[in-house]
Enzyme design. Structure first.
Site, PDB file in Angstrom:
ATOM      1  N   HIS A   1       2.890   0.900   7.607  1.00 57.69           N
ATOM      2  CA  HIS A   1       2.005  -0.243   7.615  1.00 57.69           C
ATOM      3  C   HIS A   1       2.792  -1.486   7.375  1.00 57.69           C
ATOM      4  CE1 HIS A   1      -1.329  -2.636   6.020  1.00 57.69           C
ATOM      5  NE2 HIS A   1      -2.167  -1.905   6.238  1.00 57.69           N
TER       6      HIS A   1
ATOM      7  N   GLU B   1       1.677  -2.651  12.603  1.00 58.08           N
ATOM      8  CA  GLU B   1       1.931  -1.281  12.252  1.00 58.08           C
ATOM      9  C   GLU B   1       2.065  -0.150  13.208  1.00 58.08           C
ATOM     10  OE1 GLU B   1      -1.368  -0.614   9.542  1.00 58.08           O
ATOM     11  OE2 GLU B   1      -1.558  -2.988   9.295  1.00 58.08           O
TER      12      GLU B   1
HETATM   13  O1  TA6 Z   1      -4.035  -2.661   8.184  1.00 59.10           O
HETATM   14  C1  TA6 Z   1      -5.220  -1.849   8.367  1.00 59.10           C
HETATM   15  C2  TA6 Z   1      -6.015  -1.572   7.108  1.00 59.10           C
HETATM   16  O2  TA6 Z   1      -6.410  -0.082   7.264  1.00 59.10           O
HETATM   17  C3  TA6 Z   1      -6.909  -2.788   7.151  1.00 59.10           C
HETATM   18  O3  TA6 Z   1      -8.140  -2.020   7.272  1.00 59.10           O
HETATM   19  C4  TA6 Z   1      -6.818  -3.007   5.606  1.00 59.10           C
HETATM   20  O4  TA6 Z   1      -7.529  -2.268   4.642  1.00 59.10           O
HETATM   21  C5  TA6 Z   1      -5.305  -2.662   5.121  1.00 59.10           C
HETATM   22  O5  TA6 Z   1      -5.025  -1.685   5.920  1.00 59.10           O
HETATM   23  C6  TA6 Z   1      -5.033  -2.489   3.723  1.00 59.10           C
HETATM   24  O6  TA6 Z   1      -5.458  -1.457   3.105  1.00 59.10           O
HETATM   25  P1  TA6 Z   1      -5.192  -1.136   1.563  1.00 59.10           P
HETATM   26  O7  TA6 Z   1      -5.579   0.030   1.368  1.00 59.10           O
HETATM   27  O8  TA6 Z   1      -3.706  -1.333   1.298  1.00 59.10           O
HETATM   28  O9  TA6 Z   1      -5.871  -2.427   0.755  1.00 59.10           O
END
Ligand code: TA6
Length: 273
Positions: free
Chosen positions: A147, A248
Site C-alpha cells: 500500500h 498500490e
Molecule cells: O488505499 C485503499 C484503502 O483501502 C482506502 O479505502 C483507505 O481506507 C486506505 O486504504 C487506508 O486504509 P487504512 O486502514 O490504512 O486507514
C-alpha cells in the site's frame, strides 16, 4: 534465531538509502540522491498502537475491509529481523524481515504461514519481495497489497499514467464498475479505486522525478483521501492530502491460492528518473 528489533533498520548505498521499521516490516523512507520518494504523515504512530501512516504498509492476508481487521495483520505485527547488508562495492543494499504465526495472527486468521520480506535498493530502484509460504497441511488463499504512499509536490498537478481504458471498481460507490476514460488519473476530490488486471508499468511525476511501478500482481489501487477524509484521520494532518498519493500494487479482489507447502512471491519494483 531471528532477532526482534525495536528500532528501524537503515542501509545506505552509493546513491540511495532505505529504512524499514520492524513494526509491520514497514518501509518508512526511501531516498534517492538524498531526495525522499515516500510519504509518511507527520502524525504517524511508530509505537505499535496502529499501522504507520505512510511508506509501504503490507496488507496481508486481506486487502481492505472483510472478515478480519482492515488490511489484515501483517502491518499490525512486529516482524523478526533477519539481515541487513550492503554489497562490497556499496551499490546494493538489502534488508530482510520475517513473520511467523503468533497468538495475534492465529486469533485473526487461523492458518500457518511463513512470510519473508526482502527490500533491495540499487541505483534509483527499490525492489520489494514478499514471499508467502503455506506451512499448513491444506491450501489457503489470501488477498493483499503493498500500500505504497508516495510524496508529491502538488496532488492537483499529479497524473497517474498507464491506466487508460482499464476497468476500475470505485470504492466510493460500493465498488461500482467503471472504465478509465482519461489518459491520466487526476485528483480534485477523494479518489479510491481498484484498477483491475492492468498492464504494468504505471507511472507519474512527483513534481521532481518520474516514478515507475511494476509488479506481478493483477490490480492497482489509487487513493487520495482529499480534505474531508484527511480531517477524519487522527494520524494524518488535515493538509497532507495535498502532498501524497497512494499507488498500490494489489491482488485486491481475486484471492491467490497457495497449496500446502507451496510459496508465492509478490514482487514490486519502483524506479525513479
Ligand atoms: O488505499 C485503499 C484503502 O483501502 C482506502 O479505502 C483507505 O481506507 C486506505 O486504504 C487506508 O486504509 P487504512 O486502514 O490504512 O486507514
Amino acid at each position: 534465531m531471528a532477532e526482534t528489533k525495536a528500532n528501524p533498520v537503515t542501509v545506505k548505498t552509493d546513491t540511495a538509502e532505505v529504512t524499514v521499521h520492524p513494526f509491520g516490516a514497514h518501509v518508512t523512507s526511501w531516498k534517492v540522491d538524498g531526495e525522499e520518494i515516500m510519504f509518511v504523515s507527520s502524525l504517524a504512530k511508530y509505537d505499535g498502537s496502529r499501522p504507520i501512516r505512510g511508506g509501504v504498509p503490507i496488507c496481508f492476508p486481506q486487502f481492505g475491509p472483510g472478515p478480519i481487521k482492515q488490511h489484515g495483520f501483517a502491518r499490525r505485527s512486529y516482524w523478526n529481523f533477519v539481515k541487513s547488508e550492503v554489497s562490497e562495492d556499496g551499490k546494493v543494499g538489502t534488508i530482510q524481515f520475517s513473520l511467523s504465526p503468533t497468538e495475534y495472527t492465529l486469533e485473526m486468521w487461523n492458518h500457518k504461514f511463513e512470510l519473508l520480506y526482502t527490500v533491495i535498493i540499487q541505483g534509483a530502484q527499490i525492489q520489494i519481495d514478499l514471499v508467502v509460504k503455506n506451512t499448513e497441511e491444506s491450501a489457503w488463499s489470501f488477498t493483499g497489497c503493498l500500500h505504497t504512499y508516495f510524496g508529491v509536490e502538488d496532488i492537483t498537478k499529479t497524473q497517474i499514467l498507464g491506466l487508460k481504458g482499464t476497468t476500475y471498481l470505485d470504492s466510493l460507490k460500493d465498488r461500482a464498475e467503471c472504465t478509465e476514460e482519461n489518459e491520466g488519473v487526476t485528483f480534485n476530490q477523494n479518489v479510491d479505486r481498484i484498477y483491475r488486471k492492468i498492464d504494468w508499468p504505471v507511472s507519474f511525476n512527483n513534481g521532481k522525478k518520474n516514478v515507475k511501478l511494476t509488479t506481478n500482481v493483477a490490480d492497482c489501487v489509487v487513493w487520495n483521501p482529499w480534505s474531508e477524509k484527511a480531517q477524519a484521520m487522527g494520524d494524518f494532518e488535515d493538509s497532507e492530502y495535498l502532498k501524497m498519493v497512494c499507488v498500490e500494487p494489489a491482488q485486491a479482489i481475486d484471492p491467490i491460492e497457495v497449496a500446502s507447502g507451496a510459496e508465492y512471491t509478490f514482487t514490486h519494483t519502483i524506479s525513479v528518473e
